[in-house]
Design a protein around this motif. Structure first.
Motif, PDB file in Angstrom:
ATOM      1  N   GLU A 251       0.818  -1.221   0.000  1.00 56.92           N
ATOM      2  CA  GLU A 251       0.000   0.000   0.000  1.00 56.92           C
ATOM      3  C   GLU A 251       0.849   1.267   0.000  1.00 56.92           C
ATOM      4  O   GLU A 251       0.529   2.238  -0.685  1.00 56.92           O
ATOM      5  CB  GLU A 251      -0.936   0.004   1.214  1.00 56.92           C
ATOM      6  N   LYS A 287      -8.518  -3.605  -0.066  1.00 51.97           N
ATOM      7  CA  LYS A 287      -7.533  -3.766   1.002  1.00 51.97           C
ATOM      8  C   LYS A 287      -6.867  -2.447   1.389  1.00 51.97           C
ATOM      9  O   LYS A 287      -6.117  -2.402   2.368  1.00 51.97           O
ATOM     10  CB  LYS A 287      -6.449  -4.762   0.572  1.00 51.97           C
ATOM     11  N   GLU A 289      -6.199   0.794   3.158  1.00 54.19           N
ATOM     12  CA  GLU A 289      -6.627   1.240   4.482  1.00 54.19           C
ATOM     13  C   GLU A 289      -6.614   2.759   4.634  1.00 54.19           C
ATOM     14  O   GLU A 289      -7.441   3.315   5.353  1.00 54.19           O
ATOM     15  CB  GLU A 289      -5.733   0.615   5.557  1.00 54.19           C
ATOM     16  N   HIS A 290      -5.670   3.435   3.996  1.00 52.25           N
ATOM     17  CA  HIS A 290      -5.515   4.871   4.203  1.00 52.25           C
ATOM     18  C   HIS A 290      -6.272   5.654   3.127  1.00 52.25           C
ATOM     19  O   HIS A 290      -6.155   5.359   1.933  1.00 52.25           O
ATOM     20  CB  HIS A 290      -4.033   5.260   4.184  1.00 52.25           C
ATOM     21  N   GLU A 320     -15.821   4.469   2.872  1.00 47.39           N
ATOM     22  CA  GLU A 320     -14.931   5.069   3.864  1.00 47.39           C
ATOM     23  C   GLU A 320     -15.312   6.508   4.206  1.00 47.39           C
ATOM     24  O   GLU A 320     -14.545   7.218   4.842  1.00 47.39           O
ATOM     25  CB  GLU A 320     -13.493   5.051   3.330  1.00 47.39           C
TER      26      GLU A 320
END
Length: 672
Positions: A251, A287, A289-290, A320
């Motif tokens: 990532e 996947k 996350e940020h 998100e």
């Protein structure tokens, strides 16, 4: 000494005497422990050599076998794959070099006899072929602190080249960021001419396959920021290596890679890398996350990305949304514009966050939001009004050019902020001397295009603009002069001095032969029409000979025609696509009595019509309505989108109300 050790030493001595020196070792001239790659007939999938054993003496093969055998229970295999390379017809896989190895080869100055010495102890598990410990990897932060210029970094490299070479590029970019722009350009020129620069580039190319993937990405970013041309061998080698190793992308690397790709011009390697990134993102999108990484990836993938992937990224962002910070919401406008994806739901939610936190929002962010709304064709009056009110409330802290730039964007969006425009006009009246020519042209363009009139100081504003222009009259370019006169005409104001200067033969001739000729002809036609039809024009006899404009394209407006037919059950009560003098065109003409209570068929006698208008039209439309009224027409504006959303019965009632209404004119504050 036991038999195994004796056999090993015997083979080493035999090797040093039986093989020519040129075939024993070839040390990398940079001295950082990397064997020089002479040929490349290796297979990267398995790292094996084809025919490597062919041509080697049995003693050489026995040397490699003997080293890997167990000596007193300790297997001596660590570091063997990169300890030495015999210059033969084939070479080992370059990826076999490990940055974590504890030993390295010596420099070119070491004799072959010294190189072949063995540091052997029966109870030791250390590498067999070694001379000295590899130098500690260079730290780019420490190097940037110790050096004052890019040349200092290259001097340090030339004295003792160390792994990895990417640290030197990172150090140079760190230094370049902290110096002035002029000094940076000078330092970069010195960097290119430095004798060690090409050596550093060669080292980076050799290390590309063995350094950490994120270091490789950071080094590419630094290289491009330092101005190294993209078509150089080093950049293309690094791009190809990044492409081949893209499966190593986590990532963090995904974010770095996306950032770097934004700075690169399209080419075969960049296009292939971008395609690989899209595949990787499609696999890993859920996947991520940020939020920052997600937005960076969305901004990078490009406008030509398949819609399915755009939609998947949009769904991930909506999922998100609860984790969005204010900065994330502000940045999402630019992100969606970059990939040309108009997500109204996402834009609406981000608009709420921007409105709630508008105070203190940086100017660059405001500009980015409005530009993105324009590119995405996204209209949100609440958002626009919030930005305009914030600018008007804090008017004193902004530079004049910043306010003008915001208003230019509002004009592109078709939004008129009255309070902010009033403040700008008052500023122009108070201090017209502070305005340069570009400011004057822009202010007049915005005011005329948005058809804004200051309730208390409109006359003073127009006179102040004319005064500021008259002082510069003989220094104004022909196109700027036409632009300001055109704006004055739209506002129904005709300054004599400017018009007299514009209508001179040499000025007209210049406008008809240079610049945007089609645009100039159109504006001169508008001036001619205004001088003939507007009551405020003081000289009707002025005529400018101009080429004829093409007839404007007609629009079917089938929905409106159907509604009018249902209203009167007779198409003879209205006329379609009416062409009028001065190149004017109207969609439908209806003939009524003065009281607007009765419709006449077109076979009956004409009846005079009372002038009126139904909303706050802009620019050319406002002028057209003014001129149609002067020609005896009563103008009714109907939006097609209003009719499309209504059933036929409701649409008929809506149009009937518009036609037979005796409502008074709305004020200029009413916005379409």
């Amino acid at each position: 000494m036991n038999n195994k050790a004796h056999s090993l030493l015997w083979n080493i001595r035999h090797l040093s005497t039986s093989l020519p020196r040129s075939r024993v070792l070839r040390i990398c001239p940079l001295g950082f422990g990397r064997p020089e790659v002479v040929h490349s007939k290796w297979y990267p999938r398995n790292g094996l050599l084809t025919g490597f054993d062919e041509g080697l003496r049995p003693s050489v093969r026995y040397l490699f076998q003997g080293i890997s055998r167990s000596v007193h229970g300790c297997t001596q295999t660590k570091g063997i794959s990169h300890a030495a390379v015999f210059k033969h017809d084939r070479v080992l896989c370059p990826r076999s070099f490990s940055s974590d190895s504890e030993h390295s080869l010596v420099s070119n100055g070491t004799s072959d006899r010294d190189v072949m010495k063995v540091n052997f102890h029966p109870n030791s598990c250390e590498d067999v072929l070694t001379k000295k410990t590899r130098p500690t990897p260079v730290n780019h932060k420490k190097l940037a602190q110790e050096c004052n210029s890019l040349s200092d970094v290259l001097d340090t490299f030339s004295k003792a080249p160390t792994f990895p070479g990417s640290s030197y590029f990172l150090a140079m970019w760190t230094i370049a960021k902290r110096i002035s722009e002029d000094k940076r350009r000078f330092e970069i020129q010195l960097m290119f001419s430095h004798p060690a620069f090409s050596q550093l580039c060669e080292q980076l190319m050799r290390e590309a396959r063995i350094m950490h993937y994120d270091h490789l990405l950071f080094s590419l970013n630094a290289i491009m920021k330092l101005g190294v041309p993209q078509n150089t061998l080093m950049v293309q080698t690094v791009l190809r290596t990044i492409q081949e190793r893209i499966n190593e992308c986590d990532e963090r690397c995904l974010s770095i890679l996306s950032t770097v790709l934004e700075t690169l011009e399209p080419c075969m390697n960049v296009n292939a890398l971008r395609a690989g990134l899209r595949i990787l993102v499609d696999q890993q999108v859920w996947k991520i996350e940020h939020i920052f990484t997600l937005q960076t990836v969305m901004k990078c993938i490009g406008k030509d990305t398949p819609f399915a992937l755009k939609k998947k990224l949009e769904m991930k962002a909506l999922k998100e949304l609860d984790r969005f910070s204010v900065l994330n919401s502000q940045h999402m406008f630019e992100v969606l514009a970059a990939m040309d994806h108009r997500s109204v739901v996402l834009l609406n939610e981000c608009s709420k966050a921007v409105i709630d936190n508008i105070h203190g929002c940086p100017f660059k962010v405001l500009i980015s939001i409005l530009q993105s709304c324009r590119d995405l064709r996204y209209q949100n009056e609440d958002l626009f009004k919030s930005i305009a009110d914030y600018m008007a409330t804090t008017f004193e802290i902004w530079k004049l050019k910043q306010v003008i730039f915001i208003l230019m964007l509002f004009e592109n969006l078709g939004f008129r902020p009255p309070e902010l425009m009033d403040k700008l006009m008052e500023k122009a009246v108070e201090d017209p001397g502070s305005l340069n020519m570009k400011n004057i042209v822009s202010i007049l363009h915005v005011c005329s295009s948005l058809n804004h009139i200051h309730r208390g100081k409109n006359r003073e504003f127009l006179e102040a603009m004319v005064s500021a222009l008259t002082v510069r009259l003989h220094h104004i370019s022909s196109e700027n002069l036409l632009s300001v006169v055109y704006s004055f005409c739209l506002m129904n104001y005709f300054p004599l001095a400017l018009i007299n200067q514009l209508t001179k033969k040499n000025v007209i001739s210049e406008l008809l032969t240079s610049g945007d000729i089609e645009k100039n002809i159109h504006r001169l036609h508008v001036l001619n029409t205004c001088l003939k039809l507007d009551e405020n024009a003081h000289y009707k006899a002025v005529h400018i000979p101009l080429p004829q404009l093409p007839r404007p394209p007609s629009h079917p407006n089938d929905r409106v025609a159907e509604v009018l037919s249902n209203l009167w059950e007779d198409e003879g009560c209205f006329s379609r696509n009416v062409q009028l003098p001065h190149n004017y065109h109207i969609d439908f003409e209806i003939r009524m009595d003065n009281n607007r209570t009765q419709v006449f068929p077109f076979s009956d006698v004409d009846a005079p019509l009372a002038p009126n208008m139904q909303s706050h039209p802009r620019g050319l439309l406002a002028m057209k309505i003014r001129h149609l009224s002067a020609m005896g027409f009563y103008v009714i504006l109907i939006h097609n989108w209003e009719l499309r959303k209504l059933r036929m019965e409701d649409a008929v009632a809506f149009v009937k109300t518009k036609i037979y209404s005796d409502e008074t004119l709305p004020t200029t504050d009413a916005a379409v």
